[in-house]
Each structure stands twice: as structure tokens, then as C-alpha cells.
Design an enzyme around this catalytic site. Structure first.
Site, PDB file in Angstrom:
ATOM      1  N   TRP A 136      -3.869  -1.723  -1.397  1.00  0.00           N
ATOM      2  CA  TRP A 136      -3.938  -2.928  -2.228  1.00  0.00           C
ATOM      3  C   TRP A 136      -4.262  -4.046  -1.253  1.00  0.00           C
ATOM      4  O   TRP A 136      -3.463  -4.395  -0.395  1.00  0.00           O
ATOM      5  CB  TRP A 136      -2.594  -3.188  -2.905  1.00  0.00           C
ATOM      6  CG  TRP A 136      -2.608  -4.335  -3.862  1.00  0.00           C
ATOM      7  CD1 TRP A 136      -3.076  -4.337  -5.145  1.00  0.00           C
ATOM      8  CD2 TRP A 136      -2.110  -5.653  -3.630  1.00  0.00           C
ATOM      9  NE1 TRP A 136      -2.905  -5.581  -5.717  1.00  0.00           N
ATOM     10  CE2 TRP A 136      -2.324  -6.406  -4.816  1.00  0.00           C
ATOM     11  CE3 TRP A 136      -1.520  -6.288  -2.546  1.00  0.00           C
ATOM     12  CZ2 TRP A 136      -1.944  -7.740  -4.940  1.00  0.00           C
ATOM     13  CZ3 TRP A 136      -1.153  -7.622  -2.670  1.00  0.00           C
ATOM     14  CH2 TRP A 136      -1.361  -8.333  -3.854  1.00  0.00           C
ATOM     15  N   LYS A 168       4.602  -9.479 -20.469  1.00  0.00           N
ATOM     16  CA  LYS A 168       4.203  -8.093 -20.773  1.00  0.00           C
ATOM     17  C   LYS A 168       2.795  -8.081 -21.343  1.00  0.00           C
ATOM     18  O   LYS A 168       1.956  -7.289 -20.967  1.00  0.00           O
ATOM     19  CB  LYS A 168       5.203  -7.528 -21.781  1.00  0.00           C
ATOM     20  CG  LYS A 168       5.635  -6.134 -21.664  1.00  0.00           C
ATOM     21  CD  LYS A 168       6.565  -5.740 -20.552  1.00  0.00           C
ATOM     22  CE  LYS A 168       6.187  -6.144 -19.173  1.00  0.00           C
ATOM     23  NZ  LYS A 168       7.223  -6.076 -18.191  1.00  0.00           N
ATOM     24  N   ASN A 225       1.212   0.038   5.837  1.00  0.00           N
ATOM     25  CA  ASN A 225       1.636  -0.694   4.643  1.00  0.00           C
ATOM     26  C   ASN A 225       2.381  -1.919   5.127  1.00  0.00           C
ATOM     27  O   ASN A 225       3.370  -1.795   5.849  1.00  0.00           O
ATOM     28  CB  ASN A 225       2.550   0.192   3.792  1.00  0.00           C
ATOM     29  CG  ASN A 225       3.261  -0.604   2.709  1.00  0.00           C
ATOM     30  OD1 ASN A 225       2.713  -1.576   2.200  1.00  0.00           O
ATOM     31  ND2 ASN A 225       4.468  -0.195   2.364  1.00  0.00           N
ATOM     32  N   GLY A 226       1.906  -3.120   4.733  1.00  0.00           N
ATOM     33  CA  GLY A 226       2.572  -4.350   5.160  1.00  0.00           C
ATOM     34  C   GLY A 226       1.552  -5.373   5.628  1.00  0.00           C
ATOM     35  O   GLY A 226       0.362  -5.251   5.329  1.00  0.00           O
ATOM     36  N   LYS A 246       2.625  -2.225  -8.157  1.00  0.00           N
ATOM     37  CA  LYS A 246       3.989  -2.026  -8.646  1.00  0.00           C
ATOM     38  C   LYS A 246       5.017  -2.714  -7.765  1.00  0.00           C
ATOM     39  O   LYS A 246       5.969  -3.306  -8.241  1.00  0.00           O
ATOM     40  CB  LYS A 246       4.272  -0.522  -8.717  1.00  0.00           C
ATOM     41  CG  LYS A 246       5.665  -0.174  -9.220  1.00  0.00           C
ATOM     42  CD  LYS A 246       5.841  -0.576 -10.669  1.00  0.00           C
ATOM     43  CE  LYS A 246       7.207  -0.226 -11.213  1.00  0.00           C
ATOM     44  NZ  LYS A 246       7.455  -0.957 -12.477  1.00  0.00           N
ATOM     45  N   GLU A 292       0.003  -9.368 -18.578  1.00  0.00           N
ATOM     46  CA  GLU A 292      -0.275  -8.566 -17.381  1.00  0.00           C
ATOM     47  C   GLU A 292      -1.074  -7.305 -17.694  1.00  0.00           C
ATOM     48  O   GLU A 292      -1.808  -6.819 -16.853  1.00  0.00           O
ATOM     49  CB  GLU A 292       0.997  -8.241 -16.587  1.00  0.00           C
ATOM     50  CG  GLU A 292       1.939  -7.257 -17.223  1.00  0.00           C
ATOM     51  CD  GLU A 292       3.173  -6.962 -16.347  1.00  0.00           C
ATOM     52  OE1 GLU A 292       3.049  -6.905 -15.125  1.00  0.00           O
ATOM     53  OE2 GLU A 292       4.252  -6.774 -16.930  1.00  0.00           O
ATOM     54  N   CYS A 319       0.874  -1.164   0.000  1.00  0.00           N
ATOM     55  CA  CYS A 319       0.000   0.000   0.000  1.00  0.00           C
ATOM     56  C   CYS A 319       0.911   1.213   0.000  1.00  0.00           C
ATOM     57  O   CYS A 319       2.130   1.071   0.080  1.00  0.00           O
ATOM     58  CB  CYS A 319      -0.856   0.026   1.255  1.00  0.00           C
ATOM     59  SG  CYS A 319      -1.808  -1.485   1.494  1.00  0.00           S
ATOM     60  N   GLU A 336       9.556 -12.810 -21.289  1.00  0.00           N
ATOM     61  CA  GLU A 336       9.240 -11.418 -20.973  1.00  0.00           C
ATOM     62  C   GLU A 336       8.126 -10.887 -21.888  1.00  0.00           C
ATOM     63  O   GLU A 336       7.211 -10.198 -21.436  1.00  0.00           O
ATOM     64  CB  GLU A 336      10.507 -10.552 -21.081  1.00  0.00           C
ATOM     65  CG  GLU A 336      10.310  -9.078 -20.792  1.00  0.00           C
ATOM     66  CD  GLU A 336       9.746  -8.769 -19.401  1.00  0.00           C
ATOM     67  OE1 GLU A 336       9.635  -9.671 -18.571  1.00  0.00           O
ATOM     68  OE2 GLU A 336       9.385  -7.596 -19.180  1.00  0.00           O
TER      69      GLU A 336
HETATM   70  O1  M6R Z   1      10.567  -4.575  -7.990  1.00  0.00           O
HETATM   71  P1  M6R Z   1      10.950  -5.902  -8.549  1.00  0.00           P
HETATM   72  O2  M6R Z   1      11.864  -5.806  -9.739  1.00  0.00           O
HETATM   73  O3  M6R Z   1      11.555  -6.813  -7.498  1.00  0.00           O
HETATM   74  O4  M6R Z   1       9.616  -6.571  -9.030  1.00  0.00           O
HETATM   75  C1  M6R Z   1       9.590  -7.876  -9.515  1.00  0.00           C
HETATM   76  C2  M6R Z   1       8.292  -8.177 -10.222  1.00  0.00           C
HETATM   77  O5  M6R Z   1       7.216  -8.002  -9.348  1.00  0.00           O
HETATM   78  C3  M6R Z   1       8.083  -7.296 -11.455  1.00  0.00           C
HETATM   79  O6  M6R Z   1       9.127  -7.438 -12.365  1.00  0.00           O
HETATM   80  C4  M6R Z   1       6.753  -7.656 -12.139  1.00  0.00           C
HETATM   81  O7  M6R Z   1       6.822  -8.940 -12.673  1.00  0.00           O
HETATM   82  C5  M6R Z   1       6.389  -6.629 -13.205  1.00  0.00           C
HETATM   83  N1  M6R Z   1       5.014  -6.245 -13.080  1.00  0.00           N
HETATM   84  C6  M6R Z   1       6.495  -7.117 -14.598  1.00  0.00           C
HETATM   85  O8  M6R Z   1       6.187  -6.119 -15.504  1.00  0.00           O
END
Ligand code: M6R
Length: 608
Positions: free
Chosen positions: A75, A485, A101-102, A603, A488, A2, A481
């Protein structure tokens, strides 16, 4: 997972909180809320849905007067997204309010104890337990109550807290969830991430685990868990504020894709010095590089995919064995580590819970660790033995693009560094490869400038239900990848397969008109993948191929071909991924979806 923000000073708090929450929506956006204190009364407003619901509900904060407040964008973890489960949470008479957050892992046990003492709960959240526990331990001294609660909570938290008895004060504390404190002449701030407060201040303090801060309008006091006061030094943030805004593009994702040439150059160029590679922050000399017997690359999602690519690069160039692990698996598989292993944790945010746990486990098992991280001062950056920063700048879109591209660069540089130290690469070969690396930013720009070609093709597949990506070797890593992409952000089911593996089952899913995206950038595997294209074509697939300029033979078998500029085969991922990012983006845009905030995702994944 969050976002929290807080402000205390000489201005109205609510508009500042709403503004900060807007910058944190990437951390969660199923509900939002804030509590504002006017010195007499703490008013709480919260609502399910995007921040604009809260904004409208409070008329841009106008209905909530007061110069101190805390806010939250959520979230959901415990309890569905709802008005009731939205933060802030409070004790019964709303004299203590909390944003969190957590995750509090032992919240059920704590809740039962409190219920036995007559406490009533209104939400399904773990956070309400914190507010009620504070109530239970509070005897007029906020510090004492917070410390007592900290000693009893298990899990992760960054908290913003206000006590009605203490107007003019906000308390904040963290354990395993990010928290920064900002200071300015107009007041002081807390936030989960710097962009939330960058508009107001560049002077920030990074709060360490189990540290607590008391914010007043004109002072900051830091404490450790033993209530001892700490002296902390502020850090000046150099980011350009506009880097955290959309910069004229419809979506952050497009802005961030366009920033890739610069991000790649920024990550690469400062490390190309004196005809070689110099990584100041590496923290390992040549002898130490030679002493490494095995490398583990551990990460999640796209960051994991960079590891899959890097395995080929490290093993091919430096002749050192590499294992690539998903962090969520690594942490529970009892890996064989020792002082001669190196665990590389790749993470954009530096806060991903599984990656952080894997790092801690690697350290506990005696391995050397290194973070490849984008967010300066993040947990992984601070806890790894050394850190190699990617200089992508803040990435807001949930789907990573520029951070992914810079992670690849960091891994190439490291592989070349290992190869040089171990004598597995001749000087002339290294020079040629460095020249190839230097070309990448311009080549990426070129691919981005042809985006309309990808858009045209993507528009034909808005109604697709399943799309497959295939490739061999590094092309398989690129396929992973490309597939992630697409799925998602467009919500189209997609899978990536090692091209030679299809015939062991998955080829049964290929039928008339099914789109198969084939990646063919590896000269040694080119002909093999052509055969796999023929296999799917003969079962009705429509094939889009991504290949290197000059490989015109593919036009005989594929229906649509996208060419990437020539580079060293070890670096092709940096180029081939561009049309695949664009493909996912345009399919999602064509379907009218919010590419920056795909459903069910956040994110920064700071929970297990
Ligand atoms: O912050 P991070 O690089 O550790 O995050 C890892 C994944 O959560 C991140 O790459 C996720 O798969 C992305 N949404 C992909 O676009």
C-alpha cells in the site's frame, strides 16, 4: 501499511508466499512481489496491481524455484504504485533483498549520504534505502549489518531480508510494525499477521520491538538489538482456519456482518457472571474504578465512533466525564492527564499508528491506559496497562462491522462496571440492562434476516451523489458510522450531522430528491428529530428513517421506515447500525464495487 511474508524449509517457497500474500492483501494491494532463493541465485518478480498479476507472471510461483523466499503486498506510501516501487528492493547486484512494512522517516537524509558515497537509487521508496544501507554496512555478518542499519533508521518497520552469501537463512526484524514468526516441521515462516501462515502452522512467536530473528529451515534464533540471544516462548493460535476464509459469502464484509450475533455473544457472555459483570483482564479493582476522575476515549475511524456513543453511556450511567478524541488529534493537543485519568484506546487491529502513538503519549503523561483491542498480541494490546479484548475473530474486509459491534459491547460492559462501582446504578437497573444486553445477539440476527428489505431500498440510490445522515445524541453517533460505512465502500459523498445543527448551514444542500437517513432511537429526542425531518422534507428531501418498533408516528413524515427491536436506549446503536451497514454494502454491491477492498484504503493503518 503493507504485508510481508517469508518461508524457509523443505518445500518450494513461491507457492507458499503467494498463498500467504493472498491472506495479507487486506493490508495493501497496489502491487506485490517476491524474492526466491535457490541457493545460487535470488530471483525477484514484482508487479503493479493485485496479487493475481504476480501469480500469473510467475505461473503460480512455478518460474521461481527455491525453498527460501520473502514476499510483499504493498500500500503505497513513498512513491506511486508501480513495478519499480513494488517490493522486494535490493542492492545493486541483488545480493541483498528486502521486503518492508512501515515508513523510514529519515530516509531522505540516509539516501543523500549514500548517494554521496556513489550509491544509485532506482525507486522512490524508503525501502530501497534500507537495502543499500545494508550493502554499505555488510562485511559478511548479516546480524552486524542489520543492527547497524537499525541504529540509523528512524520510523517503523517490519523487515524480511535475504543475503546471497547466506543461503539457508532469512532475517527478520521489527520496530512499531507487526511481525509474527511461525514454526513447523516443514519449515519456518514470517508474516505481518497470523492468517498468512495459519494454514501451515499454529505455533507462532510474536516479535517485540527491536528484536531480530534468524530463520533457518529447522531452527529459529532470536536476538535483541545488542545482538544478545533471546529465549522466546511460542504461542498456540486457537483460531479456526475457516474463520479467516470467506465461508461461502461473496464478500468478507457480508460474512463478517453475519458473524455479528456470534461476535457480540462471544464478547459479552464470558463477562456476564454471577449476576454481574466480571472482566478478568480489567486490572482495576472497585476502588481504582472509583478513583478515576475522567475518561478519554481515543481512536480512529469507526473505532472513534464507538467512543462517541460510549461518551453518552459512561456519562449517563456512571456520571463520569468523558472526552472523545480522534487519535491523530489527541497526540498533538497536549491533553491534561494524570494518574486519575483513564485513557481508553479502541482499535480493532491494535496497530493503528495514531492510536498507538496516543497510547504512548498517555502513558508518558502518567495516565492509566487500557486497550480495547481485537488482535491478540498486537502492539496496543501489549503496551496498554490493561487490555479488554473484543472477541470478533479476524476481520478481513476493510470496512469494519463485527469488530465495531464488539467494541460497543466492550464499552457498554465497562460503563456498567464503572456505574456499579461508583454506585450510580441500582442493582435492579443493572439486572434489566444485562438482560437487554443478552438479547442483542438475537435481535441483531433478526435485523440481518431482513436484509432484502434494505437491499431493495439501496438499489434505488446507486446513482446518488450526496446522502445525509442525521440524528441526535446516540443517534448522531450511529449516523457518523452509517455515513462512513456508505462513503468508504460506495464512494458516494455522505455526511453525518447532529440533526439540530443542519439549519446552521448544511440545510442549504438539501434539494429535491436528496436522500436523508434519519435515526430516531432515543425516546427523549424523538420528537425533536421528527421536527428536523419535517424541515428537510419541506425542502424536497426523501427521508428514510431508522427507529424503534412502535414509533409509528414517524411514518407520517418519513418516506420509508426501518424498525429496530426495542432495547435500552443506551444500546440502540448495536441494532440501528445493522440496517446502515447493510445499506452501505448493498449500494456498493449494486454499483459493482469490490466492497472488501475499497480504493485508497487499507485495513490496518500503521502509518501516521
Ligand atoms: O484497527 P483500528 O480499529 O484502529 O482502525 C481504525 C480505523 O482505521 C477503522 O475503523 C476504519 O475507519 C474502518 N475502515 C472503518 O470501516
Amino acid at each position: 501499511m503493507c504485508g510481508i511474508v517469508g518461508y524457509i524449509g523443505n518445500k518450494q517457497a513461491a507457492p507458499i508466499l503467494l498463498d500467504g500474500l493472498g491472506k495479507l492483501e487486506y493490508r495493501g494491494y497496489d502491487s506485490a512481489g517476491m524474492a526466491v532463493f535457490d541457493g545460487q541465485e535470488i530471483r525477484i518478480a514484482k508487479a503493479k496491481g493485485r496479487l493475481k498479476v504476480l501469480y500469473n507472471m510467475t505461473r503460480g510461483g512455478g518460474t521461481m524455484p527455491g525453498t527460501a523466499g520473502i514476499g510483499h503486498t504493498r500500500w503505497a506510501t513513498h512513491g506511486e504504485p508501480s513495478d519499480t516501487n513494488a517490493h522486494p528492493h535490493s542492492n545493486e547486484d541483488a545480493s541483498i533483498v528486502v521486503v518492508h512494512n512501515g515508513i523510514i522517516e529519515n530516509y531522505m537524509k540516509l539516501k543523500k549520504k549514500l548517494e554521496a558515497r556513489g550509491y544509485q537509487f532506482h525507486s522512490e521508496t524508503d525501502t530501497e534505502v534500507i537495502a543499500q544501507m545494508l550493502d554499505y554496512y555488510y562485511r559478511g555478518n548479516p546480524l552486524e549489518a542489520i543492527m547497524k542499519v537499525m541504529h540509523r533508521m528512524e520510523g517503523s518497520y517490519a523487515l524480511g531480508i535475504m543475503f546471497r552469501d547466506h543461503p539457508g537463512e532469512i532475517y527478520a526484524v521489527r520496530k512499531d510494525s507487526p511481525l509474527v514468526v511461525g514454526q513447523s516441521p516443514e519449515g519456518n515462516f514470517i508474516a505481518s499477521d497470523v492468517p498468512a501462515i495459519l494454514k501451515y502452522t499454529r505455533e507462532v512467536y510474536f516479535i517485540e520491538n527491536e528484536e531480530l530473528v534468524c530463520l533457518k529451515a529447522d531452527s529459529l534464533n532470536f536476538y535483541n538489538i545488542d545482538e544478545e540471544e533471546l529465549q522466546k516462548e511460542p504461542v498456540t493460535i486457537e483460531w479456526d482456519i475457516h474463520a479467516a476464509e470467506k465461508g461461502g459469502y461473496a464478500y468478507f464484509m457480508m460474512k463478517e456482518m453475519q458473524e455479528q450475533p456470534k461476535a457480540v455473544a462471544d464478547t459479552l457472555n464470558p463477562r456476564l457472571k454471577n449476576g454481574g459483570i466480571e472482566i478478568e483482564e480489567l486490572g482495576m479493582d472497585e476502588e481504582e474504578l472509583r478513583a478515576v476522575e475522567k475518561i478519554f476515549i481515543v481512536a480512529c475511524g469507526s473505532a472513534y465512533h464507538t467512543g462517541v456513543t460510549a461518551k453518552y453511556v459512561f456519562e449517563g450511567l456512571a456520571r463520569i466525564p468523558v472526552e472523545v478524541d480522534l487519535a491523530s488529534e489527541f497526540r498533538y493537543r497536549n491533553p491534561i492527564l494524570n494518574k486519575n485519568t483513564l485513557v481508553l484506546i479502541v482499535s480493532q487491529s491494535g496497530e493503528t499508528a495514531d492510536s498507538l502513538a496516543a497510547l504512548r503519549q498517555a502513558r508518558a503523561l502518567g495516565s492509566r491506559t487500557m486497550g480495547i483491542v481485537n488482535v491478540v498480541g498486537s502492539s496496543i494490546a501489549r503496551e496498554a496497562d490493561s487490555v479488554l479484548y473484543t472477541w470478533a475473530g479476524p476481520e478481513i474486509a476493510v470496512a469494519t462491522t463485527k469488530a465495531y459491534s464488539t467494541q460497543l459491547i466492550a464499552l457498554y460492559l465497562l460503563a456498567l462496571k464503572f456505574a456499579s462501582a461508583r454506585g450510580t446504578l441500582r442493582k435492579e437497573e443493572l439486572q434489566t440492562m444485562l438482560e437487554d444486553l443478552r438479547q442483542l445477539p438475537e435481535q441483531i440476527s433478526l435485523l440481518l434476516s431482513h436484509k432484502e428489505k434494505v437491499q431493495k431500498f439501496a438499489n434505488r440510490y446507486l446513482a446518488a451523489e450526496h446522502i445525509f445522515f442525521i440524528g441526535r445524541g446516540i443517534d448522531y453517533a450511529i449516523s457518523l458510522e452509517g455515513s462512513l460505512k456508505l462513503k468508504e465502500i460506495s464512494y458516494i459523498h455522505s455526511e453525518a450531522y447532529a440533526a439540530g445543527e443542519l439549519k446552521h448551514g448544511t440545510i442549504s444542500l438539501i434539494e429535491e430528491g436528496r436522500l436523508v437517513v434519519a435515526v430516531l432511537t432515543q425516546p427523549e429526542l424523538y420528537k425533536k428529530t421528527i421536527s428536523n425531518i419535517v424541515e428537510v422534507k419541506s425542502r424536497g428531501a426523501f427521508v428514510m428513517a431508522v427507529t424503534t418498533a412502535g414509533n409509528t408516528e414517524v411514518e407520517k413524515v418519513a418516506d420509508y421506515v426501518i424498525y429496530i427491536p426495542e432495547t435500552n436506549p443506551y444500546f440502540t446503536n448495536s441494532l440501528a447500525v445493522i440496517p446502515l451497514q447493510l445499506f452501505g454494502y448493498y449500494v456498493a454491491i449494486g454499483k459493482g464495487l469490490d466492497v472488501d477492498k475499497p480504493r485508497n484504503l487499507a485495513k490496518s493503518v500503521t502509518v501516521e
